[in-house]
Write an enzyme that holds these catalytic residues in place. Sequence first.
Site, mmCIF file in Angstrom:
data_model
loop_
_atom_site.group_PDB
_atom_site.id
_atom_site.type_symbol
_atom_site.label_atom_id
_atom_site.label_comp_id
_atom_site.label_asym_id
_atom_site.label_seq_id
_atom_site.Cartn_x
_atom_site.Cartn_y
_atom_site.Cartn_z
ATOM 1 N N LEU A 1 0.902 -1.161 0.060
ATOM 2 C CA LEU A 1 0.113 -0.079 -0.083
ATOM 3 C C LEU A 1 0.946 1.316 -0.021
ATOM 4 O O LEU A 1 0.494 2.062 -0.539
ATOM 5 C CB LEU A 1 -0.723 -0.058 1.243
ATOM 6 C CG LEU A 1 -1.920 1.327 1.555
ATOM 7 C CD1 LEU A 1 -2.683 1.496 0.303
ATOM 8 C CD2 LEU A 1 -2.473 0.989 2.978
ATOM 9 N N TYR B 1 -3.743 -10.003 16.123
ATOM 10 C CA TYR B 1 -3.454 -8.984 15.110
ATOM 11 C C TYR B 1 -4.639 -7.988 15.150
ATOM 12 O O TYR B 1 -4.378 -6.805 15.324
ATOM 13 C CB TYR B 1 -3.526 -9.712 13.670
ATOM 14 C CG TYR B 1 -3.865 -8.586 12.528
ATOM 15 C CD1 TYR B 1 -2.620 -7.648 12.368
ATOM 16 C CD2 TYR B 1 -4.852 -8.703 11.700
ATOM 17 C CE1 TYR B 1 -2.937 -6.581 11.220
ATOM 18 C CE2 TYR B 1 -5.111 -7.912 10.471
ATOM 19 C CZ TYR B 1 -3.777 -6.816 10.675
ATOM 20 O OH TYR B 1 -4.150 -5.652 9.478
ATOM 21 N N ASP C 1 -10.231 -4.511 8.842
ATOM 22 C CA ASP C 1 -11.601 -5.258 9.051
ATOM 23 C C ASP C 1 -11.581 -6.352 10.111
ATOM 24 O O ASP C 1 -12.606 -6.732 10.774
ATOM 25 C CB ASP C 1 -12.253 -5.870 7.623
ATOM 26 C CG ASP C 1 -10.901 -6.741 7.032
ATOM 27 O OD1 ASP C 1 -10.091 -6.803 7.459
ATOM 28 O OD2 ASP C 1 -11.446 -7.743 6.157
HETATM 29 N N1 LIG Z 1 -2.565 -6.632 3.334
HETATM 30 C C1 LIG Z 1 -3.886 -6.833 3.174
HETATM 31 O O1 LIG Z 1 -4.702 -7.570 3.070
HETATM 32 C C2 LIG Z 1 -4.441 -5.887 4.603
HETATM 33 C C3 LIG Z 1 -5.951 -6.147 4.872
HETATM 34 C C4 LIG Z 1 -6.278 -5.064 5.820
HETATM 35 C C5 LIG Z 1 -5.581 -4.094 6.413
HETATM 36 N N2 LIG Z 1 -4.184 -4.057 6.184
HETATM 37 C C6 LIG Z 1 -3.486 -2.929 6.796
HETATM 38 O O2 LIG Z 1 -2.896 -2.313 5.576
HETATM 39 C C7 LIG Z 1 -1.564 -1.787 5.800
HETATM 40 C C8 LIG Z 1 -0.617 -2.106 4.671
HETATM 41 O O3 LIG Z 1 -0.562 -3.278 4.317
HETATM 42 P P1 LIG Z 1 0.501 -3.819 3.260
HETATM 43 O O4 LIG Z 1 -0.376 -4.899 2.582
HETATM 44 O O5 LIG Z 1 0.743 -2.665 2.388
HETATM 45 O O6 LIG Z 1 1.610 -4.479 3.874
HETATM 46 P P2 LIG Z 1 3.009 -4.662 3.443
HETATM 47 O O7 LIG Z 1 3.280 -4.887 1.989
HETATM 48 O O8 LIG Z 1 3.727 -5.900 4.430
HETATM 49 O O9 LIG Z 1 4.004 -3.453 4.231
HETATM 50 C C9 LIG Z 1 4.203 -2.858 5.329
HETATM 51 C C10 LIG Z 1 5.721 -2.057 5.619
HETATM 52 O O10 LIG Z 1 5.437 -1.596 6.854
HETATM 53 C C11 LIG Z 1 6.805 -2.014 7.194
HETATM 54 N N3 LIG Z 1 7.053 -2.166 8.727
HETATM 55 C C12 LIG Z 1 6.687 -3.407 9.292
HETATM 56 N N4 LIG Z 1 7.105 -3.217 10.619
HETATM 57 C C13 LIG Z 1 7.719 -2.107 10.736
HETATM 58 C C14 LIG Z 1 8.045 -1.223 11.768
HETATM 59 N N5 LIG Z 1 8.197 -2.035 13.089
HETATM 60 N N6 LIG Z 1 8.617 -0.226 11.634
HETATM 61 C C15 LIG Z 1 8.503 0.388 10.291
HETATM 62 N N7 LIG Z 1 8.171 -0.020 9.343
HETATM 63 C C16 LIG Z 1 7.635 -1.527 9.440
HETATM 64 C C17 LIG Z 1 7.439 -3.123 6.357
HETATM 65 O O11 LIG Z 1 8.671 -3.101 6.241
HETATM 66 P P3 LIG Z 1 9.374 -4.498 6.432
HETATM 67 O O12 LIG Z 1 8.831 -5.465 5.496
HETATM 68 O O13 LIG Z 1 10.771 -4.435 5.787
HETATM 69 O O14 LIG Z 1 9.544 -5.175 7.716
HETATM 70 C C18 LIG Z 1 6.672 -2.829 4.884
HETATM 71 O O15 LIG Z 1 7.484 -2.106 4.048
HETATM 72 C C19 LIG Z 1 -1.264 -2.498 7.246
HETATM 73 O O16 LIG Z 1 -1.436 -1.656 8.012
HETATM 74 C C20 LIG Z 1 -2.133 -3.449 7.365
HETATM 75 O O17 LIG Z 1 -2.464 -4.085 8.777
HETATM 76 C C21 LIG Z 1 -3.603 -4.854 5.050
#
Ligand SMILES: NC(=O)c1ccc[n+]([C@@H]2O[C@H](COP(=O)([O-])OP(=O)(O)OC[C@H]3O[C@@H](n4cnc5c(N)ncnc54)[C@H](OP(=O)(O)O)[C@@H]3O)[C@@H](O)[C@H]2O)c1
Length: 289
Positions: free
Chosen positions: A12, A125, A102
């Site tokens: 995202l 989570y 969600d």
């Molecule tokens: N993916 C889904 O289906 C989904 C559904 C509902 C809500 N969400 C929410 O949407 C958001 C984005 O999801 P996404 O799919 O884009 O996730 P993603 O691709 O895993 O990206 C998350 C990013 O956060 C970084 N990160 C993790 N822990 C961290 C920390 N302690 N300090 C600083 N950076 C950190 C990661 O870096 P590293 O990988 O290098 O650790 C990665 O760059 C999240 O808040 C998630 O809870 C996601």
Amino acid sequence: MKIAVIGANGQLGADVAREFTRNGDDVCKLSHANIEIGSLQSVNDVLGQLRPQIIVNTAAMHNVESCEKEPLRAYEVNGLGSRNLAQVARQIDAVFAHVSTDYVFDGSKKEPYLEADPALPLNVYGNTKLAGEAFIRASVDRFFILRTSALYGTNPCRAKGGRNFVELMLKLAGERDELRVVDDEFVSPTSTSELARQIVVLSKTDNFGLYHATAEGCCTWYEFAAKIFNLAGVKTKLTVASPNEFPSKVPRPKYSVLENHALKTLGLNSFQTWEEGLRSYLSSRHLTN
Ligand SMILES: NC(=O)c1ccc[n+]([C@@H]2O[C@H](COP(=O)([O-])OP(=O)(O)OC[C@H]3O[C@@H](n4cnc5c(N)ncnc54)[C@H](OP(=O)(O)O)[C@@H]3O)[C@@H](O)[C@H]2O)c1
């Protein structure tokens, strides 16, 4: 405006950074190598130096199995990390936009959840993300919390092995004659580029608060896979998996469909249906029939 995007190399975060840049903003892209949100010191040092006008947090620990195995780390990142960012946002007088989930709901409602519905997470989570929301509300006035669902985007999802559901289904379809997918969990698959556009639009207003922000409509994972194959012209046989075929180690809501009630009330809802969002994604990847 100066915008700090946390998690900028994530699925995202990359689209959020792109969308603010397209909007003409000055974007500081922060990856995990630049900032550790679980550390107040790190958050203070980095954001105190940059002094952005808007902080957008897309970073989280969101692999549900990892959260269950390491609940304290999940709380540190999703709960305290959100608190650290919100506190520093208040100190430097920045707006704080944060992405939640969600999975704060237990799925027992059986009709789309409104922002006012009580949250009752089933797993670590969801609990830690809900704690993060509570810290934000208590720490800063000028905040946006956007709860979303089942994301897919062109940048790899870092927490889920780099492949979103769409890409995983297409990969497996190329390898197998038949695929079996569960039909008992309802979600609203949401494109990260649409969510990124919504974040940009909302963050330029002063309508602070909590928002549900997902594609319109809902489907089961089986229906999602069927639509992917239909739009991409994939002929692989797809069947419904029996309820206990892929037992989940972690409890998950069976129905986590969100209604974008607050966005619609303000006339700001910009999401297409999940089918239209999927079609746009596949066509941007040159994968449509
Ligand atoms: N993916 C889904 O289906 C989904 C559904 C509902 C809500 N969400 C929410 O949407 C958001 C984005 O999801 P996404 O799919 O884009 O996730 P993603 O691709 O895993 O990206 C998350 C990013 O956060 C970084 N990160 C993790 N822990 C961290 C920390 N302690 N300090 C600083 N950076 C950190 C990661 O870096 P590293 O990988 O290098 O650790 C990665 O760059 C999240 O808040 C998630 O809870 C996601």
